[in-house]
Scaffold this active site. Structure first.
Site, mmCIF file in Angstrom:
data_model
loop_
_atom_site.group_PDB
_atom_site.id
_atom_site.type_symbol
_atom_site.label_atom_id
_atom_site.label_comp_id
_atom_site.label_asym_id
_atom_site.label_seq_id
_atom_site.Cartn_x
_atom_site.Cartn_y
_atom_site.Cartn_z
ATOM 1 N N SER A 1 33.792 -0.866 -47.029
ATOM 2 C CA SER A 1 34.456 0.365 -47.460
ATOM 3 C C SER A 1 35.140 0.230 -48.827
ATOM 4 C CB SER A 1 35.463 0.825 -46.404
ATOM 5 O OG SER A 1 34.769 1.198 -45.247
ATOM 6 N N LYS B 1 40.184 2.707 -33.546
ATOM 7 C CA LYS B 1 39.928 4.149 -33.693
ATOM 8 C C LYS B 1 40.656 4.975 -32.620
ATOM 9 C CE LYS B 1 35.529 3.741 -36.117
ATOM 10 N NZ LYS B 1 34.146 4.192 -36.247
ATOM 11 N N ARG C 1 22.531 2.476 -20.698
ATOM 12 C CA ARG C 1 22.273 1.418 -19.717
ATOM 13 C C ARG C 1 23.107 1.662 -18.462
ATOM 14 N NH1 ARG C 1 23.573 -4.333 -22.180
ATOM 15 N NH2 ARG C 1 25.658 -3.424 -22.155
ATOM 16 N N MET D 1 21.910 3.515 -35.977
ATOM 17 C CA MET D 1 23.212 3.594 -36.661
ATOM 18 C C MET D 1 23.610 2.246 -37.263
ATOM 19 S SD MET D 1 25.822 5.856 -34.488
ATOM 20 C CE MET D 1 25.526 7.517 -33.966
HETATM 21 P P1 NDP Z 1 30.011 -0.320 -28.756
HETATM 22 O O1 NDP Z 1 29.941 -1.804 -28.718
HETATM 23 O O2 NDP Z 1 31.176 0.353 -28.142
HETATM 24 O O3 NDP Z 1 28.663 0.236 -28.050
HETATM 25 C C1 NDP Z 1 28.425 -0.007 -26.748
HETATM 26 C C2 NDP Z 1 27.202 0.812 -26.313
HETATM 27 O O4 NDP Z 1 26.017 0.065 -26.540
HETATM 28 C C3 NDP Z 1 27.259 1.140 -24.845
HETATM 29 O O5 NDP Z 1 26.657 2.402 -24.650
HETATM 30 C C4 NDP Z 1 26.430 -0.004 -24.251
HETATM 31 O O6 NDP Z 1 25.896 0.308 -22.985
HETATM 32 C C5 NDP Z 1 25.344 -0.127 -25.299
HETATM 33 N N1 NDP Z 1 24.661 -1.421 -25.344
HETATM 34 C C6 NDP Z 1 25.133 -2.583 -25.843
HETATM 35 N N2 NDP Z 1 24.208 -3.554 -25.751
HETATM 36 C C7 NDP Z 1 23.108 -2.994 -25.168
HETATM 37 C C8 NDP Z 1 21.825 -3.480 -24.818
HETATM 38 N N3 NDP Z 1 21.477 -4.744 -25.026
HETATM 39 N N4 NDP Z 1 20.945 -2.612 -24.267
HETATM 40 C C9 NDP Z 1 21.286 -1.338 -24.043
HETATM 41 N N5 NDP Z 1 22.500 -0.803 -24.364
HETATM 42 C C10 NDP Z 1 23.396 -1.631 -24.921
HETATM 43 O O7 NDP Z 1 29.791 0.133 -30.248
HETATM 44 P P2 NDP Z 1 30.070 1.529 -30.988
HETATM 45 O O8 NDP Z 1 29.854 2.680 -30.082
HETATM 46 O O9 NDP Z 1 31.341 1.453 -31.732
HETATM 47 O O10 NDP Z 1 28.917 1.460 -32.099
HETATM 48 C C11 NDP Z 1 27.546 1.516 -31.727
HETATM 49 C C12 NDP Z 1 26.670 1.150 -32.934
HETATM 50 O O11 NDP Z 1 26.838 2.100 -33.976
HETATM 51 C C13 NDP Z 1 27.007 -0.223 -33.533
HETATM 52 O O12 NDP Z 1 25.796 -0.871 -33.863
HETATM 53 C C14 NDP Z 1 27.764 0.125 -34.801
HETATM 54 O O13 NDP Z 1 27.601 -0.870 -35.802
HETATM 55 C C15 NDP Z 1 27.103 1.428 -35.202
HETATM 56 N N6 NDP Z 1 27.966 2.288 -36.025
HETATM 57 C C16 NDP Z 1 27.539 2.596 -37.289
HETATM 58 C C17 NDP Z 1 28.299 3.410 -38.105
HETATM 59 C C18 NDP Z 1 27.803 3.724 -39.478
HETATM 60 O O14 NDP Z 1 28.564 4.275 -40.282
HETATM 61 N N7 NDP Z 1 26.546 3.442 -39.794
HETATM 62 C C19 NDP Z 1 29.593 3.961 -37.659
HETATM 63 C C20 NDP Z 1 29.935 3.614 -36.301
HETATM 64 C C21 NDP Z 1 29.145 2.791 -35.530
HETATM 65 P P3 NDP Z 1 26.797 0.095 -21.644
HETATM 66 O O15 NDP Z 1 27.741 1.254 -21.576
HETATM 67 O O16 NDP Z 1 25.816 0.103 -20.534
HETATM 68 O O17 NDP Z 1 27.493 -1.223 -21.803
#
Ligand code: NDP
Length: 280
Positions: A17, A66, A158, A226
């Site tokens: 950032s 956040k 998942r 993302m």
């Molecule tokens: P989280 O770690 O909170 O995301 C968790 C989610 O991912 C849950 O739905 C989880 O499922 C799922 N998950 C994790 N591992 C697996 C897997 N191996 N197979 C299937 N599902 C899986 O992260 P965030 O929500 O904060 O962010 C998500 C993504 O978005 C990240 O990669 C982050 O870098 C990206 N991001 C990008 C931004 C940008 O500006 N480009 C801004 C914000 C985020 P379950 O509930 O079953 O555990």
């Protein structure tokens, strides 16, 4: 006086950032500084108020703060309310009657939508959208995606119950009534291919791909991760091997969410195209 901004996170060393906002400031000739602040895990609010008392004008918030930022604000945008999370704070100067306020917004979802629609030329209206994941990033994206009036949006996760609950919550908002909105586990995904498939899980962080059927990809499908990295993410490689027609990572989203924050602080919108190119 140079206006001071910052990003709060823990860890925060990896954040891009400061470089992005420095590029925006140079382009729009704004006199500002932007630093990284690693707040203690149990000390976000204290660090935020310290920054404000030292003259901070606004800030971004990244993981894991956040939600803490959401509870620390006096006023929230509708986007932030729906997301249940804040990634942008503006310290607003009030008058003698109302005093200063801490205003919270969430620009992640509109950053995603702007990257898809404006930068990549993908219209979301009347499309069938599949969102993978039901955590913070997915939740933040939902209302801005629904505002584009897709014909259908399926949230899959998942842990199925999280997707079902999220879909139900957003289904209950009257303005979303024209979209066929539902959620469930990977086995519940409708069989018809989707126009846009958005990976909002963190699976790519560990080089994994959510276990969804390749049949979600049709001849015209766009796959968007993302997550972003130097090389194609695991989800992008999967999309390529299943012949998605367009494949993108989240770098454009990152720059666009930053641009929306910058605009709310400075009242001027930077041109994101050259900055995305520079960071690519
Ligand atoms: P989280 O770690 O909170 O995301 C968790 C989610 O991912 C849950 O739905 C989880 O499922 C799922 N998950 C994790 N591992 C697996 C897997 N191996 N197979 C299937 N599902 C899986 O992260 P965030 O929500 O904060 O962010 C998500 C993504 O978005 C990240 O990669 C982050 O870098 C990206 N991001 C990008 C931004 C940008 O500006 N480009 C801004 C914000 C985020 P379950 O509930 O079953 O555990």
């Amino acid at each position: 006086m140079t206006d001071r901004y910052a990003v709060f996170g823990n860890p925060v060393a990896h954040s891009r950032s400061p470089e992005i906002h420095a590029a925006f400031a140079q382009q729009t000739v704004q006199d500002l500084s932007y630093e990284k602040i690693e707040a203690p895990l149990d000390g976000f609010e204290k660090a935020l108020y310290e920054f404000r008392s030292q003259g901070g004008k606004g800030c971004n918030i990244t993981l894991p703060f956040k939600h803490d930022a959401y509870t620390a604000c006096d006023e929230l945008s509708k986007r932030a309310q729906r997301a249940g999370a804040v990634n942008t704070i503006l310290f607003r100067e009030g008058d003698r009657l109302f005093g200063d306020t801490v205003f919270g917004d969430n620009t992640d979802g509109i950053g995603l939508v702007r990257d898809l629609t404006h930068n990549l030329g993908i219209s979301l209206a009347e499309k069938r959208i599949l969102v993978l994941g039901a955590s913070g990033a997915a939740r933040g994206a939902l209302q801005p995606l629904l505002d584009e009036e897709p014909s259908a949006l399926f949230i899959t996760n998942r842990t199925a119950v999280k997707a079902q609950e999220l879909a139900q919550e957003f289904h209950d908002y009257p303005e979303n009534k024209d979209t066929d909105l539902a959620g469930g586990g990977f086995a519940d995904i409708p069989t018809e291919p989707f126009g846009v498939i958005i990976n909002a899980t963190s699976a790519s962080v560990s080089g994994e791909v959510p276990d969804i059927p390749a049949s979600v990809i049709g001849g015209q499908s766009c796959c968007y991760d993302m997550y972003y990295a130097q090389q194609a993410t695991a989800f992008m490689v999967w999309a390529e091997s299943n012949h998605a027609s367009q494949i993108h990572d989240g770098l454009g989203m990152l720059v666009e969410q930053a641009a929306a924050s910058f605009e709310s602080w400075r009242g001027v919108r930077p041109d994101t195209g050259p900055v995305i190119k520079q960071f690519r």
